[in-house]
Motif scaffolding. Structure first.
Motif, PDB file in Angstrom:
ATOM      1  N   LEU A  13      21.595 -35.393  19.882  1.00  0.00           N
ATOM      2  CA  LEU A  13      21.545 -36.312  21.216  1.00  0.00           C
ATOM      3  C   LEU A  13      22.031 -35.539  22.697  1.00  0.00           C
ATOM      4  CD1 LEU A  13      19.589 -38.283  22.273  1.00  0.00           C
ATOM      5  CD2 LEU A  13      21.211 -40.266  21.869  1.00  0.00           C
ATOM      6  N   TYR A  14      23.943 -35.278  21.810  1.00  0.00           N
ATOM      7  CA  TYR A  14      24.601 -35.463  23.001  1.00  0.00           C
ATOM      8  C   TYR A  14      24.456 -34.244  23.484  1.00  0.00           C
ATOM      9  CZ  TYR A  14      28.735 -34.619  25.393  1.00  0.00           C
ATOM     10  OH  TYR A  14      29.360 -34.355  26.354  1.00  0.00           O
ATOM     11  N   LYS A  15      24.114 -33.314  22.799  1.00  0.00           N
ATOM     12  CA  LYS A  15      24.061 -31.912  23.388  1.00  0.00           C
ATOM     13  C   LYS A  15      22.945 -31.601  24.042  1.00  0.00           C
ATOM     14  CE  LYS A  15      23.899 -27.977  20.284  1.00  0.00           C
ATOM     15  NZ  LYS A  15      23.643 -26.843  18.777  1.00  0.00           N
ATOM     16  N   LEU A  16      21.105 -32.355  24.128  1.00  0.00           N
ATOM     17  CA  LEU A  16      20.296 -32.312  24.596  1.00  0.00           C
ATOM     18  C   LEU A  16      20.270 -33.447  26.378  1.00  0.00           C
ATOM     19  CD1 LEU A  16      16.808 -32.206  24.194  1.00  0.00           C
ATOM     20  CD2 LEU A  16      16.941 -34.372  23.598  1.00  0.00           C
ATOM     21  N   CYS A  17      21.557 -34.163  25.728  1.00  0.00           N
ATOM     22  CA  CYS A  17      21.549 -34.928  27.369  1.00  0.00           C
ATOM     23  C   CYS A  17      22.342 -33.487  28.196  1.00  0.00           C
ATOM     24  CB  CYS A  17      22.316 -36.339  26.537  1.00  0.00           C
ATOM     25  SG  CYS A  17      21.554 -37.053  26.159  1.00  0.00           S
ATOM     26  N   VAL A  18      23.483 -32.909  27.733  1.00  0.00           N
ATOM     27  CA  VAL A  18      23.550 -32.451  28.232  1.00  0.00           C
ATOM     28  C   VAL A  18      23.289 -31.007  28.949  1.00  0.00           C
ATOM     29  CG1 VAL A  18      25.719 -29.819  28.273  1.00  0.00           C
ATOM     30  CG2 VAL A  18      26.447 -32.401  27.307  1.00  0.00           C
ATOM     31  N   GLU A  19      22.123 -30.365  28.185  1.00  0.00           N
ATOM     32  CA  GLU A  19      21.259 -29.552  28.577  1.00  0.00           C
ATOM     33  C   GLU A  19      20.345 -29.987  30.184  1.00  0.00           C
ATOM     34  OE1 GLU A  19      17.322 -27.671  26.342  1.00  0.00           O
ATOM     35  OE2 GLU A  19      19.397 -27.158  25.188  1.00  0.00           O
ATOM     36  N   HIS A  20      19.781 -31.572  29.750  1.00  0.00           N
ATOM     37  CA  HIS A  20      18.717 -31.609  30.959  1.00  0.00           C
ATOM     38  C   HIS A  20      19.584 -32.898  31.560  1.00  0.00           C
ATOM     39  CE1 HIS A  20      15.853 -31.019  27.981  1.00  0.00           C
ATOM     40  NE2 HIS A  20      15.318 -30.888  28.966  1.00  0.00           N
ATOM     41  N   PHE A  21      20.328 -33.153  31.687  1.00  0.00           N
ATOM     42  CA  PHE A  21      21.126 -34.156  32.555  1.00  0.00           C
ATOM     43  C   PHE A  21      22.871 -33.507  33.332  1.00  0.00           C
ATOM     44  CE2 PHE A  21      18.457 -36.966  30.690  1.00  0.00           C
ATOM     45  CZ  PHE A  21      17.631 -36.631  31.610  1.00  0.00           C
ATOM     46  N   GLY A  22      23.372 -32.469  32.047  1.00  0.00           N
ATOM     47  CA  GLY A  22      24.636 -31.558  33.009  1.00  0.00           C
ATOM     48  C   GLY A  22      25.821 -32.348  32.040  1.00  0.00           C
ATOM     49  N   GLU A  23      26.860 -32.394  32.344  1.00  0.00           N
ATOM     50  CA  GLU A  23      27.995 -32.709  31.662  1.00  0.00           C
ATOM     51  C   GLU A  23      28.529 -34.766  32.117  1.00  0.00           C
ATOM     52  OE1 GLU A  23      30.578 -31.735  29.534  1.00  0.00           O
ATOM     53  OE2 GLU A  23      29.130 -30.073  28.946  1.00  0.00           O
ATOM     54  N   PRO A  24      28.184 -35.419  30.758  1.00  0.00           N
ATOM     55  CA  PRO A  24      28.330 -36.426  31.328  1.00  0.00           C
ATOM     56  C   PRO A  24      29.262 -37.211  32.498  1.00  0.00           C
ATOM     57  CG  PRO A  24      29.586 -36.194  29.031  1.00  0.00           C
ATOM     58  CD  PRO A  24      29.064 -34.767  29.745  1.00  0.00           C
ATOM     59  N   VAL A  33      28.103 -41.625  29.399  1.00  0.00           N
ATOM     60  CA  VAL A  33      27.412 -41.869  30.670  1.00  0.00           C
ATOM     61  C   VAL A  33      26.775 -40.515  31.428  1.00  0.00           C
ATOM     62  CG1 VAL A  33      26.619 -43.351  32.878  1.00  0.00           C
ATOM     63  CG2 VAL A  33      28.331 -43.531  30.568  1.00  0.00           C
ATOM     64  N   PHE A  34      25.249 -40.408  31.351  1.00  0.00           N
ATOM     65  CA  PHE A  34      25.287 -38.873  32.297  1.00  0.00           C
ATOM     66  C   PHE A  34      24.582 -39.790  33.315  1.00  0.00           C
ATOM     67  CE2 PHE A  34      25.309 -37.937  27.568  1.00  0.00           C
ATOM     68  CZ  PHE A  34      25.926 -36.991  27.475  1.00  0.00           C
ATOM     69  N   LYS A  35      24.679 -38.920  34.128  1.00  0.00           N
ATOM     70  CA  LYS A  35      24.009 -38.965  35.705  1.00  0.00           C
ATOM     71  C   LYS A  35      22.912 -38.982  35.510  1.00  0.00           C
ATOM     72  CE  LYS A  35      24.521 -37.948  40.577  1.00  0.00           C
ATOM     73  NZ  LYS A  35      25.180 -39.263  40.796  1.00  0.00           N
ATOM     74  N   THR A  36      21.783 -39.715  36.170  1.00  0.00           N
ATOM     75  CA  THR A  36      19.856 -38.777  36.476  1.00  0.00           C
ATOM     76  C   THR A  36      20.507 -39.002  37.749  1.00  0.00           C
ATOM     77  OG1 THR A  36      19.843 -41.735  36.230  1.00  0.00           O
ATOM     78  CG2 THR A  36      19.204 -40.250  34.798  1.00  0.00           C
ATOM     79  N   PRO A  37      19.120 -38.722  38.175  1.00  0.00           N
ATOM     80  CA  PRO A  37      18.351 -38.603  40.062  1.00  0.00           C
ATOM     81  C   PRO A  37      17.577 -39.547  40.868  1.00  0.00           C
ATOM     82  CG  PRO A  37      17.203 -36.608  39.103  1.00  0.00           C
ATOM     83  CD  PRO A  37      18.420 -36.985  37.878  1.00  0.00           C
ATOM     84  N   ARG A  43      17.949 -45.066  32.063  1.00  0.00           N
ATOM     85  CA  ARG A  43      19.607 -44.656  31.839  1.00  0.00           C
ATOM     86  C   ARG A  43      19.856 -43.543  30.372  1.00  0.00           C
ATOM     87  NH1 ARG A  43      19.768 -49.824  32.991  1.00  0.00           N
ATOM     88  NH2 ARG A  43      20.540 -50.747  35.137  1.00  0.00           N
ATOM     89  N   VAL A  44      21.103 -42.728  30.792  1.00  0.00           N
ATOM     90  CA  VAL A  44      20.929 -42.253  29.783  1.00  0.00           C
ATOM     91  C   VAL A  44      22.522 -42.355  29.479  1.00  0.00           C
ATOM     92  CG1 VAL A  44      21.503 -39.162  28.886  1.00  0.00           C
ATOM     93  CG2 VAL A  44      19.787 -40.348  30.835  1.00  0.00           C
ATOM     94  N   ASN A  45      22.951 -42.688  28.548  1.00  0.00           N
ATOM     95  CA  ASN A  45      24.066 -43.297  27.565  1.00  0.00           C
ATOM     96  C   ASN A  45      23.897 -43.808  26.941  1.00  0.00           C
ATOM     97  OD1 ASN A  45      25.955 -45.467  27.276  1.00  0.00           O
ATOM     98  ND2 ASN A  45      25.364 -47.126  29.096  1.00  0.00           N
TER      99      ASN A  45
END
Length: 82
Positions: A13-24, A33-37, A43-45
């Motif tokens: 899940l972490y890898k998927l989040c980094v792929e779509h939202f960048g580094e936390p 916690v990942f930043k969303t536009p 939320r992506v937490n």
């Protein structure tokens, strides 16, 4: 992930989040916690629970990825594969 959100490894899940939202923007605490536009939900937490991802967080991440891709994306996971 969609079929079985309870059986997702945190690392996947972490890898998927980094792929779509960048580094936390926050890491090192119990949450990544990942930043969303967009402000607010979804939320992506995410947090590691003994190597597994929490099911409700998996669903939130999948929902956020759908929102990020938009309704016109041909690869949206909600569309059937041919």
């Amino acid at each position: 992930m969609r079929r079985s959100p309870k059986n997702v490894r945190f690392a996947d899940l972490y890898k998927l989040c980094v792929e779509h939202f960048g580094e936390p923007r926050q890491r090192g605490t119990s949450h990544s916690v990942f930043k969303t536009p967009w402000p607010g939900d979804p939320r992506v937490n995410i947090q590691d629970d003994k190597g597994k991802a929490k099911a409700y967080q998996v669903r939130q991440v999948l929902k956020a990825i759908e929102k990020l891709r938009g309704p016109d994306d041909e690869k949206a996971p909600h569309e059937p594969q041919e």
